[in-house]
Motif scaffolding. Structure first.
Motif, PDB file in Angstrom:
ATOM      1  N   VAL A   1       9.584  -5.919  11.540  1.00 59.26           N
ATOM      2  CA  VAL A   1       7.965  -7.067  11.197  1.00 59.26           C
ATOM      3  C   VAL A   1       8.618  -8.360  11.099  1.00 59.26           C
ATOM      4  O   VAL A   1       9.773  -8.325   9.787  1.00 59.26           O
ATOM      5  N   ASN A   2       8.611  -9.579  10.915  1.00 54.30           N
ATOM      6  CA  ASN A   2       7.973 -10.780  11.183  1.00 54.30           C
ATOM      7  C   ASN A   2       7.543 -11.296  10.181  1.00 54.30           C
ATOM      8  O   ASN A   2       6.472 -11.669  11.934  1.00 54.30           O
ATOM      9  N   GLY A   3       6.668 -12.337   9.694  1.00 51.69           N
ATOM     10  CA  GLY A   3       5.741 -12.519   9.452  1.00 51.69           C
ATOM     11  C   GLY A   3       5.501 -13.281   8.053  1.00 51.69           C
ATOM     12  O   GLY A   3       5.856 -12.934   7.051  1.00 51.69           O
ATOM     13  N   ARG A   4       3.769 -13.297   7.775  1.00 50.65           N
ATOM     14  CA  ARG A   4       3.483 -13.608   6.822  1.00 50.65           C
ATOM     15  C   ARG A   4       2.938 -12.380   5.697  1.00 50.65           C
ATOM     16  O   ARG A   4       2.213 -10.638   6.746  1.00 50.65           O
ATOM     17  N   ALA A   5       3.280 -11.953   4.957  1.00 54.08           N
ATOM     18  CA  ALA A   5       3.231 -10.678   4.040  1.00 54.08           C
ATOM     19  C   ALA A   5       1.965 -10.753   3.198  1.00 54.08           C
ATOM     20  O   ALA A   5       1.762 -12.206   3.278  1.00 54.08           O
ATOM     21  N   LEU A   6       0.805  -9.543   3.161  1.00 50.41           N
ATOM     22  CA  LEU A   6      -0.329 -10.237   2.197  1.00 50.41           C
ATOM     23  C   LEU A   6       0.447  -9.116   0.559  1.00 50.41           C
ATOM     24  O   LEU A   6       1.121  -7.989   0.523  1.00 50.41           O
ATOM     25  N   ARG A   7       0.701  -9.993  -0.703  1.00 52.74           N
ATOM     26  CA  ARG A   7       0.778  -9.637  -1.415  1.00 52.74           C
ATOM     27  C   ARG A   7      -0.172  -9.546  -2.588  1.00 52.74           C
ATOM     28  O   ARG A   7      -0.845 -10.126  -2.560  1.00 52.74           O
ATOM     29  N   LEU A   8      -0.139  -8.062  -2.879  1.00 49.63           N
ATOM     30  CA  LEU A   8      -1.668  -7.643  -3.549  1.00 49.63           C
ATOM     31  C   LEU A   8      -0.550  -7.707  -5.509  1.00 49.63           C
ATOM     32  O   LEU A   8       0.164  -7.194  -5.726  1.00 49.63           O
ATOM     33  N   ALA A   9      -1.872  -8.723  -5.546  1.00 45.87           N
ATOM     34  CA  ALA A   9      -0.929  -8.796  -7.421  1.00 45.87           C
ATOM     35  C   ALA A   9      -1.412  -8.441  -8.404  1.00 45.87           C
ATOM     36  O   ALA A   9      -3.082  -7.673  -8.270  1.00 45.87           O
ATOM     37  N   GLY A  10      -0.967  -7.542  -8.987  1.00 44.13           N
ATOM     38  CA  GLY A  10      -1.730  -6.624 -10.160  1.00 44.13           C
ATOM     39  C   GLY A  10      -1.134  -6.680 -11.810  1.00 44.13           C
ATOM     40  O   GLY A  10      -0.249  -7.474 -11.611  1.00 44.13           O
ATOM     41  N   GLU A  11      -1.389  -6.023 -12.900  1.00 41.74           N
ATOM     42  CA  GLU A  11      -0.823  -6.057 -14.048  1.00 41.74           C
ATOM     43  C   GLU A  11       0.320  -5.496 -14.240  1.00 41.74           C
ATOM     44  O   GLU A  11       0.984  -5.485 -14.678  1.00 41.74           O
ATOM     45  N   SER A  12       0.136  -4.161 -13.623  1.00 42.54           N
ATOM     46  CA  SER A  12       0.534  -3.176 -13.703  1.00 42.54           C
ATOM     47  C   SER A  12       0.989  -2.176 -12.666  1.00 42.54           C
ATOM     48  O   SER A  12      -0.188  -2.924 -11.143  1.00 42.54           O
ATOM     49  N   VAL A  13       2.328  -1.382 -12.185  1.00 48.39           N
ATOM     50  CA  VAL A  13       2.592  -0.687 -11.279  1.00 48.39           C
ATOM     51  C   VAL A  13       1.181  -0.053 -11.447  1.00 48.39           C
ATOM     52  O   VAL A  13       0.922   0.233 -10.005  1.00 48.39           O
ATOM     53  N   ASP A  69       6.233 -10.953  -9.854  1.00 47.37           N
ATOM     54  CA  ASP A  69       6.009 -11.745  -8.894  1.00 47.37           C
ATOM     55  C   ASP A  69       6.448 -13.355  -9.432  1.00 47.37           C
ATOM     56  O   ASP A  69       7.142 -13.000 -10.556  1.00 47.37           O
ATOM     57  N   ASP A  70       5.963 -14.133  -8.905  1.00 50.23           N
ATOM     58  CA  ASP A  70       5.978 -15.646  -9.944  1.00 50.23           C
ATOM     59  C   ASP A  70       5.840 -15.643 -10.804  1.00 50.23           C
ATOM     60  O   ASP A  70       6.155 -16.553 -11.551  1.00 50.23           O
ATOM     61  N   VAL A  71       4.939 -14.776 -11.441  1.00 49.03           N
ATOM     62  CA  VAL A  71       3.413 -15.494 -12.037  1.00 49.03           C
ATOM     63  C   VAL A  71       4.051 -14.141 -13.347  1.00 49.03           C
ATOM     64  O   VAL A  71       3.117 -14.012 -14.035  1.00 49.03           O
ATOM     65  N   GLY A  72       4.949 -13.071 -13.161  1.00 51.98           N
ATOM     66  CA  GLY A  72       4.995 -12.982 -14.233  1.00 51.98           C
ATOM     67  C   GLY A  72       3.985 -11.095 -13.819  1.00 51.98           C
ATOM     68  O   GLY A  72       3.748  -9.922 -15.097  1.00 51.98           O
ATOM     69  N   SER A  74       2.808  -7.290 -11.995  1.00 54.15           N
ATOM     70  CA  SER A  74       3.426  -6.723 -10.227  1.00 54.15           C
ATOM     71  C   SER A  74       2.902  -6.654  -8.800  1.00 54.15           C
ATOM     72  O   SER A  74       1.643  -7.325  -9.244  1.00 54.15           O
ATOM     73  N   ALA A  75       3.144  -6.540  -8.072  1.00 59.21           N
ATOM     74  CA  ALA A  75       2.987  -6.935  -6.502  1.00 59.21           C
ATOM     75  C   ALA A  75       3.684  -5.855  -5.238  1.00 59.21           C
ATOM     76  O   ALA A  75       4.329  -5.362  -5.684  1.00 59.21           O
ATOM     77  N   VAL A  76       2.765  -5.478  -4.858  1.00 57.13           N
ATOM     78  CA  VAL A  76       3.057  -4.912  -3.520  1.00 57.13           C
ATOM     79  C   VAL A  76       2.753  -5.777  -2.885  1.00 57.13           C
ATOM     80  O   VAL A  76       2.489  -6.763  -1.807  1.00 57.13           O
ATOM     81  N   SER A  77       4.300  -6.272  -1.350  1.00 54.03           N
ATOM     82  CA  SER A  77       4.381  -6.677  -0.208  1.00 54.03           C
ATOM     83  C   SER A  77       3.214  -5.763   1.179  1.00 54.03           C
ATOM     84  O   SER A  77       3.205  -4.548   0.652  1.00 54.03           O
ATOM     85  N   ILE A  78       2.236  -6.219   1.641  1.00 51.75           N
ATOM     86  CA  ILE A  78       1.879  -5.551   2.693  1.00 51.75           C
ATOM     87  C   ILE A  78       2.190  -6.149   3.846  1.00 51.75           C
ATOM     88  O   ILE A  78       1.465  -7.352   4.000  1.00 51.75           O
ATOM     89  N   ALA A  93     -10.309  -7.698   0.098  1.00 49.19           N
ATOM     90  CA  ALA A  93     -10.229  -8.797  -1.610  1.00 49.19           C
ATOM     91  C   ALA A  93     -11.387  -7.907  -1.632  1.00 49.19           C
ATOM     92  O   ALA A  93     -12.484  -8.539  -2.917  1.00 49.19           O
ATOM     93  N   LYS A  94     -12.314  -6.459  -1.664  1.00 48.81           N
ATOM     94  CA  LYS A  94     -12.546  -5.844  -1.694  1.00 48.81           C
ATOM     95  C   LYS A  94     -12.003  -5.182  -3.228  1.00 48.81           C
ATOM     96  O   LYS A  94     -12.828  -4.727  -4.417  1.00 48.81           O
ATOM     97  N   LEU A  95     -11.505  -5.280  -3.385  1.00 46.50           N
ATOM     98  CA  LEU A  95     -10.595  -4.638  -4.208  1.00 46.50           C
ATOM     99  C   LEU A  95     -10.675  -5.288  -6.013  1.00 46.50           C
ATOM    100  O   LEU A  95     -10.173  -5.334  -6.898  1.00 46.50           O
ATOM    101  N   ASP A  96     -10.674  -6.641  -5.794  1.00 41.88           N
ATOM    102  CA  ASP A  96     -10.677  -7.627  -7.044  1.00 41.88           C
ATOM    103  C   ASP A  96      -9.649  -7.320  -7.724  1.00 41.88           C
ATOM    104  O   ASP A  96      -9.551  -7.409  -8.984  1.00 41.88           O
ATOM    105  N   ARG A  97      -8.218  -8.356  -6.208  1.00 43.20           N
ATOM    106  CA  ARG A  97      -7.303  -8.168  -6.886  1.00 43.20           C
ATOM    107  C   ARG A  97      -6.943  -9.278  -6.327  1.00 43.20           C
ATOM    108  O   ARG A  97      -7.134  -9.905  -5.633  1.00 43.20           O
ATOM    109  N   ALA A  98      -5.139 -10.566  -7.230  1.00 43.02           N
ATOM    110  CA  ALA A  98      -5.334 -11.411  -6.590  1.00 43.02           C
ATOM    111  C   ALA A  98      -4.652 -11.457  -4.739  1.00 43.02           C
ATOM    112  O   ALA A  98      -4.120 -10.550  -5.583  1.00 43.02           O
TER     113      ALA A  98
END
Length: 130
Positions: A1-13, A69-72, A74-78, A93-98
């Motif tokens: 897989v090569n391309g843009r990953a969606l990254r979901l950010a949160g305060e903690s794992v 990630d770069d803003v300190g 936790s994040a998951v790449s999807i 977007a329905k999850l209210d996360r960055a």
């Protein structure tokens, strides 16, 4: 897989696991996997519309945790197929996360010679365990 990953950010794992359970189902076994949660390996999973598992599937995905990630945070790449990327973004977007976009490449080699192939490609035989 090569391309843009969606990254979901949160305060903690744990906050990310809670969000992902709404997309993958709460009984997905990889949520108990230490190496996955520690960012040491990626896992395959099936994505569903939010709170709709096992109904209304979106499609397959590869998930990979990053401890920060770069803003300190936790994040998951999807990583998903381009045909389902937009629908995946709508559900995230329905999850209210960055939601961030990041370039990411994933190479999978399978078979008995996969490790030796990687060693030859990157030229660092002494740094890789077999």
């Amino acid at each position: 897989v090569n391309g843009r990953a969606l990254r979901l950010a949160g305060e903690s794992v744990q906050s990310l696991v809670t969000a992902l359970q709404r997309l993958c189902g709460s009984d997905a076994e990889f949520f108990l996997d230490g190496p996955f949660l520690g960012g040491k390996r990626a896992v395959d999973c099936e994505l569903y519309e939010v709170d709709s598992c096992p109904l209304r599937p979106i499609g397959p995905a590869v998930l990979s945790f990053d401890s920060s990630d770069d803003v300190g945070k936790s994040a998951v790449s999807i990583l998903v197929h381009p045909m389902i990327q937009k629908q995946t973004e709508v559900e995230l977007a329905k999850l209210d996360r960055a939601i961030l976009h990041a370039p990411l490449s994933l190479i999978r080699l399978r078979g008995r010679t996969a490790t030796s192939t990687v060693k030859r490609l990157i030229g660092h035989d002494e740094n890789l365990d077999g």
